[in-house]
Enzyme design. Structure first.
Site, PDB file in Angstrom:
ATOM      1  N   ARG A 261       0.842  -1.204   0.000  1.00 37.84           N
ATOM      2  CA  ARG A 261       0.000   0.000   0.000  1.00 37.84           C
ATOM      3  C   ARG A 261       0.874   1.249   0.000  1.00 37.84           C
ATOM      4  NH1 ARG A 261      -4.969  -1.846   4.077  1.00 37.84           N
ATOM      5  NH2 ARG A 261      -5.367  -3.809   2.978  1.00 37.84           N
ATOM      6  N   ARG A 276       1.787   1.468  10.390  1.00 39.47           N
ATOM      7  CA  ARG A 276       1.333   1.893   9.060  1.00 39.47           C
ATOM      8  C   ARG A 276       2.521   1.804   8.108  1.00 39.47           C
ATOM      9  NH1 ARG A 276      -3.081   5.214   7.644  1.00 39.47           N
ATOM     10  NH2 ARG A 276      -3.315   5.880   9.803  1.00 39.47           N
ATOM     11  N   GLU A 348      -7.122  -0.208  14.730  1.00 35.41           N
ATOM     12  CA  GLU A 348      -7.681  -1.252  13.873  1.00 35.41           C
ATOM     13  C   GLU A 348      -6.727  -2.423  13.661  1.00 35.41           C
ATOM     14  OE1 GLU A 348      -8.418  -1.981   9.175  1.00 35.41           O
ATOM     15  OE2 GLU A 348      -8.644   0.083   9.891  1.00 35.41           O
ATOM     16  N   SER A 351     -10.720  -5.774   9.453  1.00 33.32           N
ATOM     17  CA  SER A 351     -11.939  -5.280   8.822  1.00 33.32           C
ATOM     18  C   SER A 351     -12.629  -6.462   8.160  1.00 33.32           C
ATOM     19  CB  SER A 351     -11.627  -4.227   7.755  1.00 33.32           C
ATOM     20  OG  SER A 351     -11.189  -3.027   8.331  1.00 33.32           O
ATOM     21  N   ARG A 387       0.350  -6.104  11.477  1.00 32.55           N
ATOM     22  CA  ARG A 387       0.016  -5.077  12.469  1.00 32.55           C
ATOM     23  C   ARG A 387      -0.323  -5.687  13.825  1.00 32.55           C
ATOM     24  NH1 ARG A 387      -4.270  -0.158  11.496  1.00 32.55           N
ATOM     25  NH2 ARG A 387      -2.596   0.566  10.139  1.00 32.55           N
TER      26      ARG A 387
END
Length: 427
Positions: A261, A276, A348, A351, A387
């Site tokens: 990403r 991140r 987070e 998801s 993460r």
């Protein structure tokens, strides 16, 4: 892509969805107008084409001067047919371009608004009180460096900011976590899959990742391929252009892959550690189900994610994500956020999204039923990713600088109960 019949019959519902997302309502009217123009142009072309076919029979039967006159008329008619075909093609292209801008119709009950409007559904577990343990917690990067588990400085030296090395215990911990995740989801009927990480534009676009968030995607222009940010993309493309038999239940896959990403727009956010980053590992669940079974499958995926969080002994909360933060493909999304002690907040970890038939319409994935074929619903959800190491290290650290291993993870680390500066500990 949305159900065009549904849009024509109930445009106000789509306008309400757009309002909830904070997106343009006028796009709905523009699409309907383009649809009317497209159909009108196609009707004109088809009428002229039918006339041309009939006229051709007259020319074939005529003789002499009459035939010469008819041939001249036929040429004029042919030119008109070509022009009308060009008009129809242009109208189709304009319509398709507009239709692809319209995000999925949200499910009733999704909170309206942006990120700050997401609704907290519940909290599970109690955040650890480090004051009761008599020490101040270290953040995951400091712990990772002390344990020889995370090396961000050499990651930046080799690849730039937001890259890292996992070494020793860090590498072993990630592999253990992802292997446990694969075991958990396989128990729930998901087929383990190692997926491609480069995909064609039609697959990336078909899943909805070349819309509003296209700047998050890495593109290899020389090869016209995209690096995936999640194995959701190749798993969605797995059955592209196919008709599935779902009579025996959903098709469920679990993809293990590196993910990439660009983190566009995140300059200055979460620059420390591995929260991140541009590259990470993930096990992703993906399901193809009948449309009427999608919400039940969504709840099932969330339950699996919560099972994983419980195995990792993490306090967390569940959010119903607001419409404006869903992304184009999702009709509803639930996030789980784990407590991060040094940040004093939840962040987070997973998801799970119900994309209804939005992706399958673009990718032409259908199921065969009693009344013919129809689009399937697709859903995706994180089982575990890199993460999670942030939450594991910070929440399970001990006063002596070691990190306790949750019981469920111990078999995947050869029975290791903790890891400290002096190395591994076993019971």
């Amino acid at each position: 892509m949305i159900d065009l019949t549904q849009l024509r019959e109930n445009p106000d519902r789509f306008k309400a969805s757009q309002r909830a997302r904070g997106a343009s309502e006028s796009l709905v009217d523009e699409i309907l107008s383009a649809d009317a123009s497209r159909r009108s142009a196609l009707t004109a072309f088809e009428a002229a084409r039918a006339e041309q076919k009939g006229f051709g029979k007259q020319v074939a039967q005529a003789k002499g001067e009459e035939k010469a006159a008819l041939v001249a008329q036929a040429k004029e008619l042919s030119s008109r047919v070509k022009a009308l075909q060009a008009d129809a093609d242009e109208a189709e292209f304009a319509f398709d371009a507009l239709l692809r801008k319209l995000p999925n119709l949200i499910i009733d009950g999704v909170p309206a608004g942006g990120e700050e409007d997401s609704a907290e559904l519940r909290r599970e577990g109690t955040p650890r009180d480090f004051s009761a343990d008599g020490f101040e917690p270290k953040d995951h990067q400091e712990l990772g460096e002390l344990l020889g588990a995370i090396d961000t400085s050499r990651g930046a030296k080799v690849s730039g900011a937001r890259f890292y090395y996992l070494t020793g215990f860090g590498a072993r911990l990630e592999l253990a976590l992802l292997t446990m995740a694969l075991d958990v989801v396989e128990k729930h009927g998901f087929t383990a899959t190692i997926t491609p990480t480069l995909v064609k534009p039609e697959v990336m676009g078909g899943t909805g990742f070349l819309g509003e968030h296209a700047d998050e995607v890495y593109r290899l222009e020389a090869d016209d391929l995209f690096l995936v940010g999640t194995s959701e993309v190749p798993l969605a493309g797995y059955h592209m252009d196919e008709i599935l038999d779902l009579s025996g239940g959903p098709r469920r896959y679990a993809g293990w892959s590196p993910c990439y990403r660009r983190e566009a727009g995140s300059y200055g956010k979460d620059t420390r550690g591995i929260l991140r980053v541009h590259q990470f590992q993930k096990v992703e669940m993906f399901s193809y189900v009948r449309a009427e079974d999608a919400e039940a499958e969504h709840a099932r995926m969330l339950a699996i994610q919560e099972e994983m969080l419980a195995k990792c002994e993490l306090a967390y909360r569940v959010l119903d994500i607001a419409a404006g933060d869903l992304g184009d493909s999702a009709a509803r999304k639930f996030d789980t956020e784990a407590w991060i002690p040094t940040q004093g907040t939840y962040r987070e970890l997973t998801s799970t999204s119900n994309c209804t038939t939005f992706q399958s319409r673009r990718l032409k994935i259908r199921e065969r039923g009693e009344d013919g074929t129809r689009p399937v619903a697709t859903l995706n959800g994180t089982a575990a990713n890199t993460r999670w190491l942030v939450a594991l290290l910070e929440n399970h650290q001990q006063a002596d600088g070691s990190v306790r291993i949750p019981e469920a993870l111990r078999p995947y680390l050869g029975g290791m109960t903790a890891y400290g500066p002096e190395g591994a500990r076993y019971a």
